[in-house]
Design a protein around this motif. Sequence first.
Motif, PDB file in Angstrom:
ATOM      1  N   LYS B  36       0.797  -1.107   0.031  1.00 39.30           N
ATOM      2  CA  LYS B  36      -0.024  -0.017  -0.040  1.00 39.30           C
ATOM      3  C   LYS B  36       0.986   1.142   0.029  1.00 39.30           C
ATOM      4  CE  LYS B  36      -3.527   2.402   3.032  1.00 39.30           C
ATOM      5  NZ  LYS B  36      -4.140   2.202   3.967  1.00 39.30           N
ATOM      6  N   GLN B  37       0.559   2.191  -0.963  1.00 40.61           N
ATOM      7  CA  GLN B  37       1.159   3.438  -0.893  1.00 40.61           C
ATOM      8  C   GLN B  37       0.354   4.590  -0.853  1.00 40.61           C
ATOM      9  OE1 GLN B  37       3.639   4.357  -4.519  1.00 40.61           O
ATOM     10  NE2 GLN B  37       5.431   5.210  -3.394  1.00 40.61           N
ATOM     11  N   ILE B  38       0.438   5.305   0.491  1.00 43.11           N
ATOM     12  CA  ILE B  38      -0.411   6.571   0.275  1.00 43.11           C
ATOM     13  C   ILE B  38       0.404   7.671  -0.012  1.00 43.11           C
ATOM     14  CG2 ILE B  38      -1.145   8.277   2.137  1.00 43.11           C
ATOM     15  CD1 ILE B  38      -1.691   6.001   4.034  1.00 43.11           C
ATOM     16  N   GLN B  41       4.084   9.172   0.573  1.00 48.08           N
ATOM     17  CA  GLN B  41       4.465   8.041   1.503  1.00 48.08           C
ATOM     18  C   GLN B  41       5.180   7.032   1.135  1.00 48.08           C
ATOM     19  OE1 GLN B  41       2.159   7.516   4.936  1.00 48.08           O
ATOM     20  NE2 GLN B  41       1.156   9.568   4.743  1.00 48.08           N
ATOM     21  N   GLU B  85      -9.332   5.993   5.335  1.00 45.80           N
ATOM     22  CA  GLU B  85      -8.239   5.846   5.361  1.00 45.80           C
ATOM     23  C   GLU B  85      -7.382   4.763   4.363  1.00 45.80           C
ATOM     24  OE1 GLU B  85     -10.038   5.771   8.094  1.00 45.80           O
ATOM     25  OE2 GLU B  85      -9.419   3.868   9.077  1.00 45.80           O
ATOM     26  N   ASP B  86      -8.251   4.030   3.624  1.00 43.35           N
ATOM     27  CA  ASP B  86      -7.991   2.905   2.761  1.00 43.35           C
ATOM     28  C   ASP B  86      -7.584   3.345   1.491  1.00 43.35           C
ATOM     29  OD1 ASP B  86     -10.670   0.704   3.994  1.00 43.35           O
ATOM     30  OD2 ASP B  86      -8.452   0.859   4.822  1.00 43.35           O
ATOM     31  N   SER B  87      -7.861   5.065   1.281  1.00 42.71           N
ATOM     32  CA  SER B  87      -7.553   5.407  -0.057  1.00 42.71           C
ATOM     33  C   SER B  87      -6.105   5.592  -0.300  1.00 42.71           C
ATOM     34  CB  SER B  87      -8.138   6.961   0.004  1.00 42.71           C
ATOM     35  OG  SER B  87      -9.175   7.147   0.067  1.00 42.71           O
ATOM     36  N   ALA B  88      -5.603   5.043  -1.150  1.00 43.43           N
ATOM     37  CA  ALA B  88      -4.276   4.772  -1.593  1.00 43.43           C
ATOM     38  C   ALA B  88      -3.740   4.190  -2.911  1.00 43.43           C
ATOM     39  CB  ALA B  88      -3.501   4.068  -0.289  1.00 43.43           C
ATOM     40  N   TYR B  90      -2.341   0.654  -4.336  1.00 44.98           N
ATOM     41  CA  TYR B  90      -2.243  -0.628  -4.047  1.00 44.98           C
ATOM     42  C   TYR B  90      -1.431  -1.296  -5.020  1.00 44.98           C
ATOM     43  CZ  TYR B  90      -5.373   0.030  -0.233  1.00 44.98           C
ATOM     44  OH  TYR B  90      -5.942   0.522   1.172  1.00 44.98           O
ATOM     45  N   ARG B 110      -5.146   2.608  -8.169  1.00 43.59           N
ATOM     46  CA  ARG B 110      -5.570   3.988  -7.304  1.00 43.59           C
ATOM     47  C   ARG B 110      -7.118   3.667  -6.909  1.00 43.59           C
ATOM     48  NH1 ARG B 110      -3.251   8.892  -6.336  1.00 43.59           N
ATOM     49  NH2 ARG B 110      -1.574   8.246  -7.970  1.00 43.59           N
ATOM     50  N   THR B 112      -9.842   5.341  -4.588  1.00 41.97           N
ATOM     51  CA  THR B 112     -10.271   6.354  -3.630  1.00 41.97           C
ATOM     52  C   THR B 112     -11.715   6.094  -3.078  1.00 41.97           C
ATOM     53  OG1 THR B 112      -9.197   7.890  -5.376  1.00 41.97           O
ATOM     54  CG2 THR B 112     -10.949   8.966  -4.038  1.00 41.97           C
TER      55      THR B 112
END
Lengths: 113, 114
Positions: B36-38, B41, B85-88, B90, B110, B112
Motif C-alpha cells: 500500500k502506498q499513500i 509516503q 484511510e484505505d484511499s491509496a 495498492y 488507485r 479513492t
Amino acid sequence: SQWGEENLQALSIQEGEDVTMNCSYKTYTTVVHWYRQDSGRGPALIILIRSNEREKRSGRLRATLDTSSQSSSLSITAAQCEDTAVYFCATDRASSSFSKLVFGQGTSLSVVP
Amino acid sequence: GPKVLQIPSHQIIDMGQMVTLNCDPVSNHLYFYWYKQILGQQMEFLVNFYNGKVMEKSKLFKDQFSVERPDGSYFTLKIQPTALEDSAVYFCASSFTGGYAEQFFGPGTRLTVL
C-alpha cells in the motif's frame, strides 16, 4: 538519504552529471533491493545487492552495501533525462523463506537537459 | 520482461462499500504480495501469500482485508467495508521464489474512498 521516517528526498541534476543516492536501514539484512518507479507505474528492480557483494554494477548504475553501517548507495554515472524517476531502496525482512520488502521513502531524481 | 497486470487502474467508491482489487501475476510465479502506498509516503507491505495461504501480514492488513487466489486465477485483495484511510495506491507483486527474491510489481490500482 532514505530512511523510514524521512520525507521523500528530491534531487535535480543536469544531464551528464553523476549522482549518488544513499539509503540507511534499521534492521540487519543480507539483501538490499534498489527499485526505480516511473510516474504512474509500479516499481521495477534495477539492482539487487547481497551482503557478500560490497559493490555491484549494471551499466551506468553502481550499488554499494555496507552491512556494518547498515547503509547502501546507488550511483548513476553520466545521468540522462530518461533516468528521471523515483528511486527506492528496500530491505527484505524475509522470515521462513517468505519475502517482505521494507521500502525507504525514496529519492525523486530529476535530470534536466 | 515479466509483467504483472492490475485491474482496475483506478477505483472510486463510497465509504462502507466493498471493493475487490485484481492482480494477474506472472504466470509461473508462486508467491504473491500486496503493498500500500499513500500519496507522498513510502510503500508499505500488507501481506504475502503462498500455496493458498497468507504467510505473513502487517498491522496495516486490517480485519476488513482479505486475499485469495481461487483456482489459479486473479490474486485479489478485498476490502469490506472500506474506510476513508484505505484511499491509496495498492501494488500487487509476484515472485518465483520466496525469501530474498526479485519481486515483479504491477502498475498499481488507485483506490479513492469518498
